[in-house]
Design an enzyme around this catalytic site. Structure first.
Site, PDB file in Angstrom:
ATOM      1  CB  CYS A 140       0.874  32.189 -14.837  1.00  0.00           C
ATOM      2  SG  CYS A 140       0.841  33.670 -13.950  1.00  0.00           S
ATOM      3  CD  GLU A 141      -1.086  25.073 -16.906  1.00  0.00           C
ATOM      4  OE1 GLU A 141       0.050  25.508 -17.581  1.00  0.00           O
ATOM      5  OE2 GLU A 141      -1.986  24.400 -17.479  1.00  0.00           O
ATOM      6  N   PRO A 183       0.872  -1.093   0.144  1.00  0.00           N
ATOM      7  CG  PRO A 183      -0.053  -1.091   1.923  1.00  0.00           C
ATOM      8  CD  PRO A 183       0.856  -1.956   1.407  1.00  0.00           C
ATOM      9  N   GLY A 184       0.494   2.279  -0.656  1.00  0.00           N
ATOM     10  CA  GLY A 184       0.933   3.706  -0.725  1.00  0.00           C
ATOM     11  C   GLY A 184      -0.143   4.649   0.097  1.00  0.00           C
TER      12      GLY A 184
HETATM   13  C1  LIG Z   1       2.007   2.795  -6.992  1.00  0.00           C
HETATM   14  C2  LIG Z   1       2.271   1.431  -6.611  1.00  0.00           C
HETATM   15  C3  LIG Z   1       1.898   0.692  -5.358  1.00  0.00           C
HETATM   16  C4  LIG Z   1       1.086   1.516  -4.515  1.00  0.00           C
HETATM   17  O1  LIG Z   1      -0.191   1.924  -5.002  1.00  0.00           O
HETATM   18  P1  LIG Z   1      -1.504   2.701  -4.192  1.00  0.00           P
HETATM   19  O2  LIG Z   1      -2.408   3.064  -5.023  1.00  0.00           O
HETATM   20  O3  LIG Z   1      -0.551   4.058  -3.551  1.00  0.00           O
HETATM   21  O4  LIG Z   1      -1.613   1.804  -3.107  1.00  0.00           O
HETATM   22  C5  LIG Z   1       2.070  -0.442  -5.129  1.00  0.00           C
HETATM   23  N1  LIG Z   1       2.822  -1.441  -5.937  1.00  0.00           N
HETATM   24  C6  LIG Z   1       3.354  -0.874  -6.945  1.00  0.00           C
HETATM   25  C7  LIG Z   1       4.232  -1.879  -8.111  1.00  0.00           C
HETATM   26  C8  LIG Z   1       3.270   0.454  -7.546  1.00  0.00           C
HETATM   27  O5  LIG Z   1       3.571   0.598  -8.657  1.00  0.00           O
END
Ligand SMILES: *Cc1c(COP(=O)(O)O)cnc(C)c1O
Length: 418
Positions: A335-336, A262-263
Site C-alpha cells: 500500500c504505497e 564485481p557484484g
Molecule cells: C558495491 C561494491 C562493489 C560492487 O559493485 P557492482 O556494481 O555490483 O559491481 C564493488 N566494490 C565495492 C567497494 C562496492 O561497494
C-alpha cells in the site's frame, strides 16, 4: 536472457518455495559470468572478489568460493557472514562506510582492510602501528548510472578524497604504517575510455606510495538487463587497464597485482523474481490498466529507487493461452504508490505502461535481472510480508531450495513483549 522455464517447471519451483514470490537463480548463467571474470586481462596476476552485498545467500557465496573468488565486504556483519559461509578471513577485504567496532579482532584473524576515511586510517593505525593497510580513494570522478549509484566525484562520500594525500602521509608517519593496496570503486560502467582514465588516476595514486603491490579497481561492470542496455565486455575494458599496468611496470619496475570486485556482473542476470498476477484493475478510459502482483518493493526496490528497467515476462498457467497485447502498468502488493515495477526509465515516479500480453489472475509473472541488489536490498517486511524464498536452478536442471520463506513467527521473534 531469462531462462525459458515451462509452466510446469515454474509450478514445481513455486511448490518447493511453498508459495510465490520467490527468487530463482540460474547456476549455469552464474558460472558463465564467473568464467568471464577469470578472463579479465591482468599481466601480473588477478584476484577476483565477489561484492557480496549484491546477493549474500550462502549457496551463492559457496559457488563463488569454490570458483576461487575472495570477498569484498561492506560491513562487519558481511565479514562474519562470509566467514560462516566458509571463507577464511584472509580472503575477505573490507571497504565500509561504518567501520565495525570489532575490526581489530577480525584483522588479527586475517581480514584485509581498506581505510575509507582519514578517521578509519587513524583508528587502524592506533590498533596496528607498524603494519600495512589498504586505502580507498575517491579519485575525483565517477560514472555510475544514476546519482544514487554514482560512487565517485565530489558528491560522493566514499573513500578518501584524492587531494588529501598529505593528510594521509601524516597519519601513516604517525603510526609507522605502509600502504599495500590502493582501492577505488566508482561504478565505471562499460566504456573502455572511462576505465583507461580510472586506471591512470589510480596509478597516479599508486606512484605516491612505493610499497603498494596491489591495485583494486572495485566493481561496477554493467550488465544488459533489457535489450536497450549495453553489457560490459571485460576483455575490452580490461585491455587499457592491462596496458597501463605494463607501462607502469616498465617505468617503475613495479608489477602490480590486480583485484576486481564485481557484484552485479556476476549475479544480476542470473536471478529472476517469480510472482503471480493477483488482480487486474483500471482507472477508466483516460487512465491506466494495472496488473497487481503478489510481489513488489518487498522483494525488489530497484525500480522504485533508481527507475531501473527490468524485463517482464508473463507466462500463462499450464494449459492457458497468452492474452492480447495491451499497455499495462505493473505494480507491487504494498500500500504505497511508489511500489511500481514499470517506472519511466528516467523517473521512478512516472508510470510507463509496457506492451504485454494481458494475463489472467493466477498467471506467472517473471521479472528478470533480479539477482543483484534485489533479495539483498528490498523493503523487507513492509506491510508485514515475509521475506521470499530463494531457489537455485542447478546445472543439472533441478530446483534446490537455498533459503526458505520467512515465517511470521520469525518476523516477530525479536519483539519484546512485556
Ligand atoms: C558495491 C561494491 C562493489 C560492487 O559493485 P557492482 O556494481 O555490483 O559491481 C564493488 N566494490 C565495492 C567497494 C562496492 O561497494
Amino acid at each position: 536472457m531469462m531462462h525459458d522455464w515451462s509452466p510446469d517447471e515454474l509450478e514445481e519451483a513455486a511448490a518447493l518455495a511453498g508459495t510465490t514470490p520467490c527468487f530463482l537463480y540460474d547456476e549455469a548463467l552464474l558460472r558463465e559470468q564467473v568464467r568471464r571474470v577469470h578472463e579479465f586481462p591482468a599481466p601480473y596476476g588477478l584476484a577476483p572478489r565477489y561484492a557480496m552485498k549484491a546477493c549474500p545467500t550462502r549457496a551463492i557465496l559457496g559457488i563463488l568460493r569454490e570458483a576461487g573468488f575472495g570477498i569484498d565486504a561492506s560491513s562487519g556483519y558481511e565479514v562474519e557472514r562470509a566467514v560462516r559461509a566458509g571463507f577464511p578471513p584472509s580472503a575477505i577485504s573490507l571497504s565500509s562506510q561504518e567501520f565495525p567496532a570489532d575490526f581489530a579482532e577480525w584483522v588479527r584473524r586475517g581480514l584485509r582492510v581498506n581505510a575509507c576515511s582519514l578517521r578509519q586510517l587513524d583508528r587502524y593505525g592506533e590498533a596496528f602501528p607498524g603494519s600495512s593497510v589498504g586505502l580507498r580513494f575517491n579519485p575525483g570522478v565517477g560514472s555510475g548510472g544514476t546519482a544514487k549509484t554514482n560512487v565517485g566525484g565530489p558528491s560522493s562520500s566514499f573513500g578518501i578524497w584524492h587531494e588529501k594525500v598529505p593528510e594521509v602521509r601524516e597519519l601513516l608517519a604517525r603510526h609507522a604504517l605502509t600502504v599495500e593496496r590502493i582501492h577505488t570503486h566508482i561504478g565505471s560502467g562499460s566504456d573502455p575510455r572511462v576505465w583507461q582514465k580510472v586506471a591512470h588516476l589510480n596509478l597516479h595514486l599508486v606512484a605516491a606510495f612505493p610499497e603498494v603491490h596491489t591495485l583494486n579497481l572495485g566493481g561496477g561492470y554493467k550488465i544488459a538487463r533489457t535489450g536497450e542496455e549495453t553489457a560490459t565486455d571485460l576483455l575490452r575494458i580490461g585491455e587499457p587497464v592491462a596496458a597501463a599496468l605494463r607501462e607502469f611496470a616498465r617505468e617503475t619496475g613495479r608489477e602490480l597485482r590486480l583485484e576486481i570486485e564485481p557484484g552485479t556482473f556476476l549475479v544480476g542476470n542470473a536471478g529472476t523474481l517469480l510472482a503471480r498476477v493477483h488482480d487486474i484493475v483500471d482507472t477508466g478510459d483516460d487512465g491506466y490498466r494495472f496488473l497487481k502482483l503478489d510481489a513488489g518493493m518487498t522483494e525488489i526496490l530497484r525500480p522504485s529507487l533508481y527507475a531501473a528497467q527490468h524485463p517482464i515476462r508473463l507466462v500463462p498457467r499450464a494449459g492457458g493461452r497468452p492474452g492480447e497485447l495491451r499497455p499495462l502498468v505493473v505494480v507491487g502488493h504494498c500500500c504505497e504508490s511508489g511500489d511500481l515495477l514499470t517506472p519511466a526509465p528516467d523517473d521512478p515516479e512516472a508510470l510507463a505502461p509496457r506492451l504485454l500480453p494481458e494475463p489472467e489472475p493466477g498467471d506467472w509473472c517473471l521479472l528478470g535481472g533480479a539477482g543483484a541488489y534485489s533479495a539483498s536490498m528490498s523493503a523487507k517486511n513492509y506491510n508485514s510480508f515475509p521475506e521470499a524464498a530463494e531457489l537455485l536452478y542447478t546445472t543439472d536442471s533441478r530446483w534446490r531450495l537455498i533459503r526458505r520463506r520467512q515465517t511470521l513467527d520469525e518476523m516477530l521473534a525479536a519483539e519484546v513483549v512485556s
